[in-house]
Every structure is written in C-alpha cells, then in structure tokens.
Write an enzyme that holds these catalytic residues in place. Structure first.
Site, PDB file in Angstrom:
ATOM      1  CD  GLU A   1      81.870 -10.821 113.811  1.00 33.37           C
ATOM      2  OE1 GLU A   1      82.673 -10.780 114.770  1.00 33.37           O
ATOM      3  OE2 GLU A   1      80.745 -10.305 113.829  1.00 33.37           O
TER       4      GLU A   1
ATOM      5  CG  ASP B   1      80.387  -7.799 115.679  1.00 31.26           C
ATOM      6  OD1 ASP B   1      81.373  -7.932 116.420  1.00 31.26           O
ATOM      7  OD2 ASP B   1      80.419  -7.149 114.617  1.00 31.26           O
TER       8      ASP B   1
ATOM      9  CG  ASP C   1      74.904  -7.014 115.028  1.00 31.55           C
ATOM     10  OD1 ASP C   1      75.465  -8.126 114.912  1.00 31.55           O
ATOM     11  OD2 ASP C   1      75.189  -6.036 114.331  1.00 31.55           O
TER      12      ASP C   1
ATOM     13  CD  GLU D   1      73.918  -9.633 108.947  1.00 36.35           C
ATOM     14  OE1 GLU D   1      74.155 -10.309 107.926  1.00 36.35           O
ATOM     15  OE2 GLU D   1      72.789  -9.183 109.217  1.00 36.35           O
TER      16      GLU D   1
ATOM     17  CE1 TYR E   1      79.408  -4.816 117.002  1.00 37.56           C
ATOM     18  CE2 TYR E   1      77.096  -4.475 117.542  1.00 37.56           C
ATOM     19  CZ  TYR E   1      78.076  -4.940 116.675  1.00 37.56           C
ATOM     20  OH  TYR E   1      77.715  -5.523 115.486  1.00 37.56           O
TER      21      TYR E   1
ATOM     22  NE  ARG F   1      77.368  -2.466 111.944  1.00 42.90           N
ATOM     23  CZ  ARG F   1      78.557  -3.026 111.808  1.00 42.90           C
ATOM     24  NH1 ARG F   1      78.979  -3.883 112.725  1.00 42.90           N
ATOM     25  NH2 ARG F   1      79.330  -2.746 110.782  1.00 42.90           N
TER      26      ARG F   1
ATOM     27  CG  HIS G   1      74.355  -3.962 122.657  1.00 40.03           C
ATOM     28  ND1 HIS G   1      73.689  -4.885 121.904  1.00 40.03           N
ATOM     29  CD2 HIS G   1      74.602  -2.914 121.852  1.00 40.03           C
ATOM     30  CE1 HIS G   1      73.547  -4.423 120.677  1.00 40.03           C
ATOM     31  NE2 HIS G   1      74.088  -3.231 120.617  1.00 40.03           N
TER      32      HIS G   1
END
Length: 854
Positions: free
Chosen positions: A9, A105, A107, A109, A313, A315, A359
């Site tokens: 991203e 990523d 997650d 999203e 990461y 989140r 994670h």
C-alpha cells in the site's frame, strides 16, 4: 529469469521491502485503496421532486449508495480519482511477470485491498499470490515468501459487510436528520455509539450532586523528632464517615487528651506482575498518558515506524509474542540487566475474548535498536518507539517485589492506621517507571511505641462525578464494551471530533447540545444503532464471517430488515411515533431588527436566538441572530465556593437540569436540557461578569470594518461584518485573540523547481512556507532558507523580521532553513546536508538567536 511483481500500500513500505527482496522482484505501491463504492461525487445526483413515487426515491438512493440490498447485495465499485495512472502502471508490469505477490497489510482492510487489486488488474487469477508479514525485516519477509497463500475471501466478506452497513446507515439516516433536526448532521453505525458514551457521561456530570465529607489525619511525634501521619479510619468497628466539620470537631475532642501506642504492625511480601506488551488500544492510551499524543497522531507515527521496519504491525488486539522475539528479548535482558531480572520461563499473556487477529503484539523488530537516529525519523516517532521498546523489555522481566506494611493504633472505640510499601526488588519497574519510595523508615517503628499528638489534620472533601473522557479513556471504554476494532479506533475518534457533536477543551470531551439532541432521537427511533450490546454483537458477527462460521449476506439481510423497519417508522410525524423535529422555541425577547419574537434554535454551530421572521418569504425574511454563550465556556466567578451543580436550576415541568447561557452582560437565559422536547426557559436580568467582553468588537485589519463575536462548529471567533471580506480571527483556549493571518507575500525572484511558477510566502498551522503562486495547478511547497528571507527582508511584515535575522549557515557552511516546533508553536531554524538534518539548530529566545548542537 522473469521478475515477480510485489504490491504493497505504502511507498515507504515498498522502499523498505525492496532492500530485502533484491533484483528478482519489482516492488510497487498502490498508495492505499484503489477502488471503493460509488458515492455522490462519482455519480451525478439526479434532481427529484417531492411528488416522486417512493420506488423512484429508492432507486435514486441505491444509485447513490452503490449497493443494492434488494438484489442480493449487488455492488458497484469505481476506481478512486487519481488512481488511474497507478493502476495502468500495475497492469503493464503485471502483463510482463509470472507472479504477482499481494503484500498488503494483514488485517481485513489489507485483505480487501489485495482483493480489489486483483480485480482491477485482472488477467490470469493463478498469477496472484497472497503474502503477509507482521514486520518488515529480512527474517520476517523471507519467512513470508516461503509460506504464501491465497486471498482469504471470508475476511474480504467481513470487510464488505462492515462497509455496506456503514454505507446504509450514513446514506439513509443522514437525509432524515437533515430534514428533522438540522443540516449537516450524519449518523454512523459505530461513531454514534461513541457519541452516546460521551453524551451519557455529560448527563451524569450535569446531574451529579456533590456531597461533603471529611477525612481526619493526625500527625504524631515519635522518638528523635520522628513523625508519622495516621488516619482515623474506624469507630466502633465500623468505617468512620464524617459528613461535616461539626462531626470532625466532636471526634477531635474525644481524641485530643488520649494516649496513643502502636498496637499492631503487619507486613506482607507482594509481587506486581509486569504489564502485557502493547496492543493497539493500550498503545494509544499509554501514548496519550505519557507523551500527550492524540490517537490519530499515535497511529500515524506507529505506521511510519512499521513501514521503516522498526516495529511490528500496529493494528492488533493480540498479546501473542513469537518464540523468535521472546528468545531475542530474553538474551537482551540477561546480557544488559542481569540474570536476576530474567524469569525462569517467558511470561505469557492471554488475549482478551474475541480477539480478532492472530498476529503479534506491538514490539520492536530488533531489540538491539534502543534509539533511532533523528535523521531517519522525527523526534515524536522516536519517543513512541522508546515507549514501545520499554514496554516490550518490561513484559518479559521478573515481577516487582515489595513489602506492604500496615501500622495500626487501636484506642478505645477508634482505629487509626497508615501504610506504605518498601521496594525489595525492582524487577520490570527498572525499565518502565520510577518507583516512589515510602517516606517512612518502617523498620524504626515497633509495637508499643508511644505516639504524641503534634496536630490534627482535618480535610474537607467533596464527592466528584466520573471524569470526562479524553481520547485514550474513550478508546478504553469502546474496547471494554466490545465496540470497534484496532483498525477503527483512530477513525472513530477523528470523526466524532470533526462532526461537531463533541468539543474538546484541555484534551477532554464535552458533548454539545446538538450531539445530545442527535443521540436522544437515535435512542428513540434507532434503538439498535446506538445500543451497546447490539453493536458489540455485530462486531462478533463480523469476526464469525471472517472465520467462515456464518454467511455475510445473511448478516446483512437481518441487519437491513430490522434497520428498514425502524427507518420507516422514524420518517413518520411525531404524533405517529416518528422522529421529533428540532423545533424553534419562541421567547419573549424581541428582534432588534424587525421587532418580531426571537426563538431558541440549536444547530451544529451551537445554541442561538434566531428571529421568527426567518421563515417568511425571501423579501420579508429577517436573518437577525444572537449568539448564546454557554456559561462553562467562560470562567464566571463562583461565589462562596459554591459548586456549579448547586447553582443549577431545575425545570419546573420535567425536573431536568437547565442549561444556562449568557445573552449579554445584562441577560442570562436558562433552557431546559431536555429541549426542544421540553420548551421551558427562564430569563434572568442582572450584571454578569465574565473573563471575556461579550460586547467586544475588533477592527478588521483588511477592510477596517467591525468584527463581531461569533460561535461556530469549532468554538468562538470574530468575523468581519463585511460579507465580501470574510476575514476571521480565532479566540484561543486561553481567551486571547489570535494574531491576524499573514497575507500571501509574492517572491517573484524565487522560482519553483518543478514548474515555471514562482513562490509566495504563506502561513499555515505549521508556520511560514513557500508555495507555488499557481496553486492548485502546481502544488509545490518547501521551507524557506534564512538567506532568502534575509535578501528580501523588505517584503516581510515586522513580525517576521526576526526570521530574516537568524543565522544563515551552521559552523560547517550548511544552509539554515525555517522550521516549526509544533509542541511550542514557535519557528526555529535548522541546517540540512544532503536532505538530512545535521543536528544543528537555533532558537529565538529573549529577542536573540541561541545556537544548539545535539
């Protein structure tokens, strides 16, 4: 050998990953999402007449939403504006490679972005490979590329379900709120619940009645001028409750001639376990508490640290730590702190129930990096990294060991005691925080020691309501209630701050009147939308979709069925059980312009008086308004230390607490907090002093007309009466009026490097900067060099002359540029070499420049 394409991203993430993958891979960035649902901007809105049939309105709404809940949730996605060039580039590269790694990523999203990329690039689906990693390091990336997989469509469905529900709520309720309450309102499936939390806390504080109580401590003299303070805690084996000063004096009379001896000393060895490693919510809370960072800023800095490869990461709601990470940190503790600080086995932390992701917790990727070079990251990011580093080290250390000691004096019917802790072993607190040692040397006290009264120390106290929420505590409350997920907290907080339903003063949330009205109507008409349990259950259902336990379309069908039923009921008039209108409450105050009655109105900008002639025909319309200043907006003088709650009036009709506002220095108005449902108000005449002159006017520095006090969505400000001028001046939190804005200053001799434009000097929230004079055609900006301002000092206003007088170069000949200190809101200068800060800087202190070398 043909190369492979890797898509991430972020450009920063792409640059970092590229260092590890080598020449066999082409790493490109999508710069976030490439595709989204249709919206009002992407498809022109058709004009509709009020006579249109309901199915036409339904069709128009579906076109605007981009999803059709009536046709098996058909969806229409569109390419985001500005992403066409990126997609074309990715397509061209994709046609030349054998493999396409989607490394977005980990997650939901990120999973959705990977799926959208696959859809827009198209071609042979077997070429697309999903790869995820929790940290951007050589070890993690190599491991990830050895364990690739496919896009997890169940996680994509979960993301779509959340997105579809949010779109339905926003697009269907917002027009209704505009019609029933006021323009500019909107509702969100999760944001509205967050607003409700703050509104209910506001009501609790507003209705709280403070009660007086007292504590009685006694200062005793011991041998060798030692003294000890003990509290009188019990009377007749019951906890002593003192309600007023009279009761305190009675106790003092009973105790003042007594003899006191230490009758009991108890001690116990206790252990305080280390805290868990950070997850998203705890990082946000710790960052707010220790660094003063907002939730949004914390996540922005954490994102940068992750993309540069410094942390895992960011989140996550998992406390899991990999064996690899634990091995590294245990070796570090052993080598740098000693074997005494290392537990026999690693500390294991359990995840909270319904933890979404599998994670790791947030931790440093390389424990050996204790500090980051300032040339690589900004100072705030370095502070956040240190916070994460300390927490990770501490979570794998031994517990703190301390002795808890309680000393008691039992006399007749009274019991007195004091307590304290003695630290025996620091454990994890050696890294994470400094312990406050007890001021007493308890080893000196023995049972039977005589105590002589030095003085009585009575203290008057008052009960307090629950504290107002700040960003960190609101995130903690959302997490506690199971609302939202790690990836959504920052977005939730940002949205409710920007919408005007809440205001922030000294980092505390205050509910606005329009926010209270909104929540009252949503609670009445859309019970599920703002119900804590319903919202938490929906989060669990999204988790179940992600785990392939339930169908995402079945969840959406059930949600839409219940929502539509409530929506159709809310559209009806109030007398038929629908949503109440935000009516204007007429008062006895006459309009100064047309002599008609003024009415109390509530909008996103606040509560104000509006002429009732506003609703007349345009030729007869009167637009006269009077700002109402909420009393808590100004530090009004309190008499005889009476608390504000005791000054509050109650409504004679519904017994609700009344909100009080100043009309001017001579008039105050009390409005029922249950308005506009309850229309009771009172007007009081008198002399009301405030810390701000309500009738104060300013002279506009642009057109020399008057500037009048106004109340807006983001607080108080002055606005020029000349409508063509539109000049404004903010009122700062300390009550001072902001300095006039700097008018753009042309520098035609200083040319842009990316276009044929020249620079103008502008002033923004981060100080002065150069911007292309052809903005927005050219968006080139940069910081000015001191030598440039010095050369054209005659163009600058006097307030900026000090910048032109700053040092032009450092001691090594590097040019000085103008910088801005966001914390102290001050300009300073620093030097750069090859695009990186050298560590040299100069600050303007007491009218002279002082040089600093770090």
């Amino acid at each position: 050998m043909c190369k492979s394409l890797v898509i991430v991203e972020s450009p920063v993430k792409a640059k970092t990953i590229n260092q590890y993958l080598g020449d066999k891979y082409i790493v490109k960035s999508s710069i976030g999402h490439v595709r989204d649902l249709l919206n009002n901007q992407s498809k022109k809105r058709k004009k509709t007449k009020s006579s249109f049939l309901e199915h036409h309105e339904k069709k128009l709404l579906i076109q605007q939403m981009g999803i059709d809940p009536y046709k098996n949730w058909n969806v229409e996605y569109h390419i985001l504006p500005g992403k066409e060039k990126i997609i074309n580039e990715l397509k061209n590269i994709a046609n030349k490679v054998d493999r396409i790694y989607l490394a977005t990523d980990l997650d939901r999203e990120g999973e959705a972005i990977a799926w959208h990329l696959k859809e827009v690039i198209g071609g042979d689906s077997s070429k697309f490979i999903r790869v995820v990693f929790n940290e951007i390091t050589q070890h993690s990336i190599e491991k990830a590329f050895q364990n690739t997989g496919q896009i997890n469509m169940n996680r994509v469905y979960a993301q779509q379900a959340r997105r579809f529900m949010d779109r339905i709520v926003g697009y269907m309720i917002s027009p209704l709120l505009w019609k029933k309450i006021c323009r500019g309102l909107s509702a969100g499936r999760v944001q509205s619940v967050a607003v409700r939390i703050v509104v209910e806390r506001e009501d609790e504080i507003k209705n709280f009645i403070s009660k007086e109580y007292w504590k009685l401590n006694i200062s005793f003299n011991l041998f060798e001028k030692k003294n000890i303070i003990m509290e009188v805690t019990h009377y007749k084996n019951k906890i002593l409750i003192l309600n007023n000063e009279k009761e305190v004096n009675l106790i003092i009379e009973k105790l003042k001639n007594q003899s006191f001896f230490i009758t009991d000393i108890k001690d116990k060895i206790l252990y305080r376990k280390p805290p868990a490693p950070f997850i998203t919510s705890t990082l946000q809370q710790a960052s707010s508490l220790h660094l003063g960072f907002s939730v949004k800023k914390t996540m922005f800095l954490a994102q940068k640290l992750y993309e540069e490869g410094y942390i895992t990461y960011m989140r996550t709601d998992s406390c899991f730590l990999s064996d690899y990470a634990i091995k590294k940190v245990r070796n570090y503790i052993k080598n740098y702190y000693g074997i005494n600080f290392l537990p026999k086995t690693s500390n294991i932390y359990l995840n909270k129930q319904n933890s979404q992701e599998a994670h790791e917790a947030i931790r440093p990727t390389n424990i050996e990096i204790t500090d980051i070079n300032q040339n690589k990251m900004n100072p705030d990011a370095i502070k956040l990294y240190k916070l994460i580093w300390n927490q990770f080290i501490a979570c794998q250390m031994k517990p703190e060991k301390y002795k808890s000691i309680i000393i008691k004096v039992i006399l007749d019917k009274f019991k007195l005691q004091t307590s304290g802790n003695i630290i025996l072993f620091e454990g994890w607190t050696k890294v994470l925080k400094k312990q406050k040692l007890t001021k007493y040397q308890f080893s000196e006290f023995k049972i039977g020691n005589a105590l002589v009264i030095e003085k009585f120390l009575p203290t008057q106290m008052f009960t307090k309501p629950s504290p107002r929420f700040n960003e960190a505590s609101l995130v903690r409350e959302l997490e506690k209630k199971g609302i939202g997920r790690p990836s959504t907290y920052a977005n939730i907080i940002t949205k409710i701050k920007d919408k005007g339903y809440l205001k922030v003063e000294k980092n505390k949330f205050y509910a606005t009147k329009i926010g209270a009205i909104l929540i009252a109507q949503l609670k009445k008409c859309f019970t599920d939308l703002v119900d804590y349990n319903f919202t938490a259950r929906m989060e669990k259902k999204l988790d179940q979709i992600s785990d392939n336990k339930i169908s995402w379309k079945n969840v959406l069908d059930m949600f839409f069925k219940n929502f539509l039923k409530q929506f159709e009921q809310a559209k009806k008039p109030l007398e038929n059980g629908g949503m109440a209108n935000n009516i204007t409450i007429l008062t006895d105050i006459n309009c100064a312009n047309c002599n008609k009655k003024m009415g109390i109105k509530t909008a996103i900008t606040g509560v104000f008086l509006s002429c009732s002639g506003y609703n007349l025909k345009s030729t007869e319309r009167c637009k006269y308004t009077i700002n109402l200043i909420a009393l808590n907006d100004f530090n009004l003088t309190k008499k005889n230390n009476i608390t504000k709650n005791e000054l509050k009036r109650k409504c004679e009709k519904c017994n609700s607490v009344m909100d009080d506002y100043l009309i001017n220095e001579n008039l105050k108005i009390y409005i029922c907090s249950n308005s506009p449902i309850c229309t009771i108000y009172y007007i009081e005449q008198g002399k009301f002093k405030s810390s701000f002159n309500l009738s104060k006017t300013l002279c506009c520095e642009k057109c020399e007309n008057n500037m009048l006090l106004k109340i807006g969505k983001f607080g108080k400000f002055f606005m020029c009466v000349n409508k063509e001028c539109k000049n404004t001046r903010k009122i700062l939190p300390n009550g001072e009026i902001s300095q006039p804005k700097l008018e753009p200053i042309p520098f035609p001799d200083i040319l842009c490097s990316k276009s044929n434009a020249w620079f103008v000097l502008r002033e923004g929230i981060s100080g002065v900067f150069f911007a292309a004079h052809t903005f927005p055609k050219s968006r080139e900006t940069r910081s000015p060099f001191v030598e440039e301002l010095a050369q054209f000092k005659h163009l600058l206003p006097k307030k900026l002359h000090y910048l032109a007088d700053a040092p032009k170069i450092d001691e090594k000949g590097n040019k000085a540029i103008i910088c801005f200190d966001k914390l102290n809101k001050k300009q300073y200068v620093a030097s750069k070499k090859e695009g990186k800060f050298t560590g040299w800087s100069a600050f303007f202190i007491k009218n002279k420049w002082l040089i600093s070398n770090k």
